[in-house]
Design a protein around this motif. Structure first.
Motif, short mmCIF file in Angstrom:
data_model
loop_
_atom_site.label_atom_id
_atom_site.label_comp_id
_atom_site.label_asym_id
_atom_site.label_seq_id
_atom_site.Cartn_x
_atom_site.Cartn_y
_atom_site.Cartn_z
N ARG A 104 4.09 -3.80 7.37
CA ARG A 104 5.34 -3.20 7.86
C ARG A 104 5.63 -1.90 7.10
O ARG A 104 5.60 -1.89 5.87
N ASP A 105 5.93 -0.89 7.84
CA ASP A 105 6.24 0.42 7.25
C ASP A 105 7.70 0.40 6.77
O ASP A 105 8.63 0.19 7.56
N THR A 106 7.91 0.62 5.48
CA THR A 106 9.27 0.51 4.94
C THR A 106 10.17 1.66 5.38
O THR A 106 11.39 1.56 5.28
N ARG A 107 9.58 2.74 5.92
CA ARG A 107 10.42 3.83 6.40
C ARG A 107 11.06 3.46 7.74
O ARG A 107 12.17 3.89 8.05
N THR A 108 10.37 2.65 8.54
CA THR A 108 10.89 2.26 9.86
C THR A 108 11.50 0.87 9.85
O THR A 108 12.03 0.42 10.85
N HIS A 109 11.42 0.17 8.72
CA HIS A 109 12.01 -1.15 8.58
C HIS A 109 13.03 -1.11 7.44
O HIS A 109 12.67 -0.83 6.30
N ARG B 9 0.84 -1.21 0.00
CA ARG B 9 0.00 0.00 0.00
C ARG B 9 0.87 1.25 0.00
O ARG B 9 1.79 1.38 0.82
N VAL C 165 2.49 9.00 -1.31
CA VAL C 165 3.94 8.86 -1.34
C VAL C 165 4.57 9.78 -2.38
O VAL C 165 4.15 9.82 -3.54
N GLU D 148 0.49 5.35 0.37
CA GLU D 148 -0.44 6.38 0.83
C GLU D 148 0.24 7.74 0.74
O GLU D 148 1.12 8.07 1.54
N ARG E 276 3.55 7.17 3.18
CA ARG E 276 3.72 5.88 3.86
C ARG E 276 3.64 4.74 2.87
O ARG E 276 2.73 4.70 2.02
N VAL E 277 4.60 3.81 2.96
CA VAL E 277 4.58 2.58 2.18
C VAL E 277 4.58 1.42 3.16
O VAL E 277 5.48 1.33 4.02
N THR E 278 3.61 0.53 3.05
CA THR E 278 3.57 -0.65 3.92
C THR E 278 3.54 -1.91 3.07
O THR E 278 2.92 -1.96 2.01
#
Length: 552
Positions: free
Chosen positions: A70-75, A3, A7, A5, A64-66
């Motif tokens: 999982r959020d790819t910005r924090t992972h 997903r 971006v 959102e 946000r990309v999940t």
């Protein structure tokens, strides 16, 4: 499953975002095809899914990309490795081990899988991708297409929920591409894997997609829909769709089968003018298979090869190969991955010493001729143009090319200006698109004006517009008397450009003749238009358009 959102992605120093306002959802178990011209941000969008953007590429990601929640910005990518498998455009950048089997196992070792599970998955993947015979081979000795399959296989063994693939079939022969796409379909349909793929060879993949996402231009929001909906408005489209647009078919066909069902009236109309068709003219490529140096033209030929055999240890790469290359003729060199195409090109530029037989290029023996002298007779643009580019700026590349060719200062820059009018002197070659790097490498090679120009997979990574520009450049070179040889899996390029087609299998020359005769007789190498209109002789959409306009 995936997903986006709101971006947007902005790279450091860029004047505008490469992606802007992307809102997109890709459900679980779908094959989603990403299309658009080169440089519109497709690779950036793929990188945002795997976490490479922005963690490794730099820049700023807004929104946000999940992936699987999982959020790819924090992972970071390593924290997504059990969910996302990624294969980029350059398989060589993907490898971390030396042999095929070790590379297939490496990802599973990193995830701590049990040895029995690893062994089973390696065997399954070797069979799925036709790699069993290569399991013990050093990766460095494989062809570009074989390396591509190994890179894909190393990702498949980890059984990711999401596969992100950037140009996965670009270096594959038609048969290998079909095998890879069949594997991807099986993963999607049977295991619910989500596949997000960017690909310029739409003729190979669009009929398999569940949805298509069109990126219209840099910073423009993507448009998603069914393949038929997007192909109706897309500026990039495969020949079968182009033919459907020309003929006014509705709905537009996405496959050769669909097009053949609609093509009856078009075949009848063209059949009335078959005597004017392109296949009736023998053209310049009418030589006998394996025509050797005893032919009358051999004395002035840019190159000839007589009973050439080349062995790498126990592997016979080329076997008893004889041919003559003629001025002003464009030759497509075709065959499956590992057949010996690149080896033949490298032998013509002196990179390999023949085990037996004779090779002559411009009257000299390549492997015993100094490079400075040889480049006046033959030039090679390799599969990856970066192998030929080593300076920090376009201007420095041009200066080095002028010096190496003993050409007047500014010679190479004039060629670059013709091929790349919008590229400045201070641009770093790594910042160019694939098509721009290819054009720069071609300019470097042409600075010495060699009578023989060799290109290895020249359309890899090129969109249809860039490929059309390359075709016009190469046609101009042939018109000026250059002999051109293209080692390619791009059957549409061969149909559009080549006078003559050589097919190599297992290092042996198995076909040599005019393009229309060789490609139409082979289901693997026939272009889409030829399959749709068979048994009529037309090979490309421009040929059909010219015929219709000439008879209307």
């Amino acid at each position: 499953m995936i997903r986006f959102e709101g971006v947007s992605v902005v790279y450091d120093g860029a004047d505008a975002p490469v992606l802007r306002g992307v809102d997109l959802a890709v459900p679980e178990g779908e094959l989603c095809l990403l299309v658009g011209a080169s440089g519109v941000g497709k690779s950036t969008l793929l990188g945002a899914v795997s976490g490479l953007v922005p963690h490794f590429t730099g820049g700023t990601l807004y929104g946000r990309v999940t992936v699987a929640g999982r959020d790819t910005r924090t992972h970071r990518p390593r924290e997504l490795a059990d969910v996302v498998g990624t294969v980029g455009q350059d398989p060589r950048a993907h490898f971390v081990t030396d042999t095929v089997e070790d590379e297939l196992a490496y990802g599973m070792e990193s995830l701590g899988l049990a040895p029995a599970t690893m062994r089973r998955r390696v065997e399954e993947t070797l069979d799925l991708l036709g790699l069993a015979a290569l399991r013990d081979r050093p990766i460095a000795t494989l062809s570009g297409g074989q390396q591509q399959r190994v890179a894909i296989g190393s990702v498949l063994t980890t059984h990711p929920k999401v596969l992100v693939l950037d140009e996965p079939t670009s270096a594959l022969d038609p048969g290998a591409a079909e095998e890879v796409l069949a594997v991807l379909q099986r993963l999607v349909h049977d295991l619910g894997t989500t596949v997000l793929m960017a690909e310029h060879r739409l003729e190979r993949v669009v009929q398999y997609a569940d949805r298509v996402v069109l990126v219209p231009g840099p910073g423009e929001p993507p448009v998603a829909g069914t393949p038929a909906e997007i192909m109706a408005v897309s500026p990039v489209r495969p020949p079968v769709v182009d033919l459907g647009r020309l003929a006014g078919w509705s709905p537009l066909p996405l496959s050769v089968r669909d097009a053949r069902r609609a093509a009856g009236p078009l075949r009848e109309r063209l059949g009335e003018f078959e005597e004017r068709g392109p296949g009736r003219s023998p053209g310049p490529g009418t030589g006998r298979a394996g025509e050797g140096p005893d032919a009358p033209a051999a004395a002035t030929a840019p190159a000839y090869v007589t009973r050439l055999t080349l062995r790498h240890g126990p592997v016979t790469a080329l076997r008893d190969l004889t041919l003559t290359l003629r001025p002003g003729e464009t030759t497509a060199l075709m065959g499956r991955n590992g057949a010996g195409k690149s080896t033949l090109l490298r032998t013509l530029v002196g990179m390999h010493r023949p085990t037996a037989g004779e090779v002559r290029v411009g009257g000299v023996t390549p492997h015993t001729t100094a490079p400075a002298r040889l480049l006046r007779h033959v030039g090679l643009v390799p599969q990856d143009p970066r192998d030929l580019l080593y300076a920090d700026t376009v201007a420095a590349e041009c200066e080095a090319a002028d010096h190496d060719a003993d050409a007047a200062p500014g010679t190479c820059r004039a060629l670059v200006r013709e091929l790349l009018p919008d590229v400045g002197d201070s641009t770093h070659p790594r910042d160019l698109s694939e098509g721009q790097r290819l054009a720069l490498a071609l300019a470097v090679v042409l600075t010495a004006r060699p009578p023989l120009v060799l290109l290895d997979e020249p359309t890899r990574g090129l969109d249809y517009a860039a490929k059309a520009r390359l075709v016009e450049i190469l046609r101009g070179l042939a018109a000026d008397g250059h002999a051109i040889v293209l080692a390619t899996h791009d059957v549409e390029l061969a149909a559009e450009l080549a006078h003559r087609v050589l097919v190599i299998a297992g290092g042996e020359l198995v076909a040599d003749g005019p393009t229309a005769e060789v490609v139409v007789s082979s289901p693997a190498f026939a272009p889409q238009v030829a399959k749709v209109l068979a048994p009529l002789p037309w090979l490309t959409v421009p040929q059909v358009r010219a015929a219709l306009e000439g008879t209307s």
